[in-house]
Design a protein around this motif. Structure first.
Motif, short mmCIF file in Angstrom:
data_model
loop_
_atom_site.label_atom_id
_atom_site.label_comp_id
_atom_site.label_asym_id
_atom_site.label_seq_id
_atom_site.Cartn_x
_atom_site.Cartn_y
_atom_site.Cartn_z
N GLY A 13 0.82 -1.22 0.00
CA GLY A 13 0.00 0.00 0.00
C GLY A 13 0.84 1.25 0.00
O GLY A 13 0.54 2.24 -0.68
N ILE A 14 1.95 1.19 0.79
CA ILE A 14 2.84 2.36 0.84
C ILE A 14 3.46 2.62 -0.54
O ILE A 14 3.52 3.75 -1.02
CB ILE A 14 3.92 2.15 1.91
CG1 ILE A 14 3.29 2.17 3.30
CG2 ILE A 14 5.01 3.22 1.80
CD1 ILE A 14 4.25 1.77 4.41
N THR A 17 0.89 3.99 -2.97
CA THR A 17 0.61 5.39 -2.66
C THR A 17 1.71 6.30 -3.18
O THR A 17 1.45 7.36 -3.77
CB THR A 17 0.45 5.57 -1.14
OG1 THR A 17 -0.60 4.72 -0.66
CG2 THR A 17 0.15 7.03 -0.80
N ILE A 20 1.43 6.59 -6.93
CA ILE A 20 0.31 7.47 -7.31
C ILE A 20 0.69 8.94 -7.11
O ILE A 20 0.42 9.79 -7.97
CB ILE A 20 -0.95 7.11 -6.50
CG1 ILE A 20 -1.48 5.73 -6.93
CG2 ILE A 20 -2.02 8.18 -6.67
CD1 ILE A 20 -2.62 5.22 -6.07
N ILE A 21 1.34 9.22 -5.97
CA ILE A 21 1.76 10.61 -5.71
C ILE A 21 2.75 11.07 -6.78
O ILE A 21 2.67 12.19 -7.29
CB ILE A 21 2.38 10.71 -4.30
CG1 ILE A 21 1.28 10.49 -3.24
CG2 ILE A 21 3.04 12.08 -4.10
CD1 ILE A 21 1.84 10.41 -1.82
#
Length: 664
Positions: A13-14, A17, A20-21
């Motif tokens: 998940g990290i 994320t 995506i950022i």
């Protein structure tokens, strides 16, 4: 085991994320915010806009009316500006330090990364002093362009002027224009903008990380050349244009002269006028502000925007309609007892004409005759409730002459004049409560009738052509191929049989040969015309319309001198000088007569103007006045408080302008 799977999902998940950022940031940088792209691109490629020269405008004989003068704009990219000697830079470009700071702040607000105009229109001399030192001023560059110049300082209202585009111009153009571009704002410059402006060019240069030019990008293969605007050949004859402006000096009014066989406008004078060179250069804004305040409104294009009662110049038109309608014949007579009785009021006539036929009525400008003609025209179907319908039929016939409608001149903001509708009179006098006697002033070109000088001249073209006119126009040819617009070669017929024109023209010839304009005869040239004295709140306007020669006419003309009195006093001689100048390229009348017209000041005094009262009485000691006593006193505009402050100041300013012109 469960803890292992939980940690795996957390770590995944990290990473997701973070990805995506990162992608979102890349999207923002590359798509949403263009400053990085612009900045990166400018590290490699620098585009330079090449502005084309606007097309020149010539008179009908090839004389240059407007051409181009090179100037230089200083541009800036705020992000690239580094510390330098700003005071020396200000000295070289002619601005102060405060002006420098304001310009740089404005450029940063526009874009720190894009090039924008910092200072406009440096002269060739200023550029020469600056060019050798441009490397000392990082972030600044020079961009060459041209401005208009007017060698003969004439025809200002016809030519118009250009000015910098505003936000509305940019939006309307579909982003063709950019801030700092120039656009035709009035006159021919506006009407033919897309033809005159040409096409911008672009040069692409490579630069290194320090902004130093490294040569052309791709060997110049991606460059586009600038294409100059096309040349316009106008219909104006600069000889009579300059003469007309000189004759109308210190007068308010207009002159329009047209070639009947083509509709080409030969002379287009709006007076007072101004030097078109005042609308160019760095003082343009101050010059325009002064003209806006001028009581005599030099920016008004009087040939197409000023309204005047046509006065007696309208009578031949009424006669032609009556002849076509069978209301009168050339032999029809009316008795003139020095007036016409219209119900319970009289319309005066200048003379006791007695028994009067059509030819005599035109030559003597008999009001009584034309009031009788108008009465028959409006009452031909009976009076009463039929009056409105018959009047509208008459109005339609008048409109066919281009009176009360726009003629379609190739200049912006042409006005259509006024021939009132029946509804206009219904609203004023109530429906079915007005008759021919109510509007009898229309018979002699007064009442509510209003026309432009262009319309008056066009009516003379119609009479000269015996029943048709060409759409008046100011540009006769476009480009080197000398293209003429098709609509300017089409005849506009007015619905009057050609046989009815000769008796009217006979009367108009008598006007000049032995009638009201006899003093304006041209030796050896048969000129047909009509004087007019249009009523006005102040002194009457002086009007003359006509054409020459009688057979195969070469020129039709309308002259209006506001507050000039009788048509024969000022308008007729001015017209005769212009006609002779055009046909012979000379004026045979004594030079003193022409000079008298040129030098006469007929400017109407502004409201509140009082002529100066002599401070000293003339007497035996008059010669002993000291130089201090006789020195001109400065004019002081007094301050006024209260709600009338602005109006009083305007009147004082107008009085100063009038006095200065009076002293010329």
């Amino acid at each position: 085991m469960n803890n292992y799977f939980e940690r795996r999902y957390v770590i995944a998940g990290i990473f997701i994320t973070l990805v995506i950022i990162l992608l979102a940031r890349l999207f923002y940088i590359q798509i949403v915010d263009d400053k990085y792209t612009l900045y990166a691109t400018r590290n490699v490629i620098r585009q330079k806009i090449i502005f084309p020269a606007r097309g020149p405008i010539l008179d009908r004989n090839g004389k240059i009316l407007v051409q181009n003068l090179p100037v230089y704009d200083i541009t800036v990219i705020p992000k690239e500006v580094k510390p330098f000697d700003t005071l020396e830079f200000c000295r070289l470009i002619g601005v102060d330090k405060d002006g420098f700071d304001k310009r740089l702040i404005k450029a940063r607000k526009y874009s720190p990364y894009r090039e924008s105009i910092f200072e406009k229109q440096l002269s060739v001399q200023q550029y020469a002093a600056l060019s050798e030192r441009m490397s000392e001023f990082p972030g600044f560059d020079v961009q060459r362009r041209t401005i208009r110049t007017y060698p003969d300082s004439t025809a200002a209202q016809f030519l118009g002027y250009i000015s910098e585009v505003n936000d509305q111009d940019v939006e309307r153009s579909g982003d063709y224009y950019r801030p700092g571009d120039y656009i035709g704002r009035t006159g021919v410059e506006k009407s033919y903008e897309t033809i005159l402006r040409g096409q911008r060019g672009v040069q692409n240069f490579m630069v290194d990380s320090r902004g130093v030019f490294q040569g052309q990008f791709a060997g110049g293969k991606l460059d586009t050349p600038a294409i100059a605007g096309e040349q316009l050949t106008s219909s104006l004859d600069i000889r009579i244009q300059k003469l007309g402006e000189a004759l109308m000096h210190n007068k308010v009014g207009s002159i329009v002269a047209i070639e009947p066989s083509t509709g080409e406008i030969l002379c287009f004078v709006s007076s007072p006028t101004y030097d078109p060179n005042l609308m160019v250069g760095r003082q343009r804004g101050n010059n325009m502000a002064a003209m806006y305040k001028d009581f005599y409104r030099p920016l008004l294009v009087r040939p197409i925007q000023a309204y005047y009662p046509p006065g007696s110049s309208f009578k031949p038109l009424d006669a032609l309609i009556a002849l076509q309608e069978g209301i009168i014949t050339p032999q029809t007579t009316f008795f003139c007892p020095h007036y016409y009785q219209a119900g319970n009021h009289r319309v005066g006539c200048e003379h006791f004409d007695g028994v009067t036929d059509l030819r005599k009525a035109i030559s003597q400008s008999c009001n009584t005759y034309f009031c009788n003609v108008f009465d028959r025209l409006i009452n031909k179907n009976g009076g009463g409730h039929r009056t409105a319908d018959t009047y509208m039929n008459w109005r339609t016939n008048v409109n066919k002459f281009g009176f009360g409608v726009k003629l379609g001149l190739d200049l912006p903001h042409e006005r259509k004049g006024l021939v009132p509708s029946s509804k206009f009179y219904d609203n004023r006098y109530h429906k079915d409560h007005w008759r021919v006697n109510t509007i009898i002033s229309d018979a002699i070109g007064q009442g509510e009738l209003l026309s432009t000088p262009l319309q008056m001249a066009n009516i003379e073209c119609t009479i000269a052509n015996r029943g048709f006119y060409y759409t008046p126009h100011l540009i006769k040819a476009i480009g080197d191929r000398r293209i003429t617009k098709a609509e300017y070669t089409t005849r506009n017929y007015v619905g009057i049989d050609s046989t009815y024109f000769n008796p009217v023209i006979d009367g108009m010839q008598d006007v000049v040969d032995r009638g009201t304009a006899a003093e304006s005869r041209i030796p050896g040239i048969i000129m047909c015309g009509k004087t007019g004295t249009a009523q006005n709140r102040g002194k009457n306007h002086s009007i003359f319309v006509g054409f020459a020669p009688r057979d195969n006419p070469k020129i039709a003309i309308a002259v209006i001198v506001e507050n000039g009195g009788f048509g024969a006093s000022w308008a007729a001689p001015i017209a005769s000088y212009l006609v002779e100048k055009y046909l012979r390229d000379a004026i045979t009348r004594p030079k003193a007569q022409v000079a008298y017209i040129m030098n006469k000041n007929l400017l109407p005094p502004p409201p509140g103007y009082k002529p100066p009262v002599p401070k000293y009485k003339m007497g035996p000691d008059s010669l002993k006045k000291t130089q201090k006593d006789t020195a001109p006193k400065p004019v002081i505009l007094k301050s006024v408080s209260g709600k009338h402050k602005k109006d009083t100041f305007s009147r004082q300013l107008a009085a100063v302008q009038f006095k200065r012109r009076e002293d010329e």
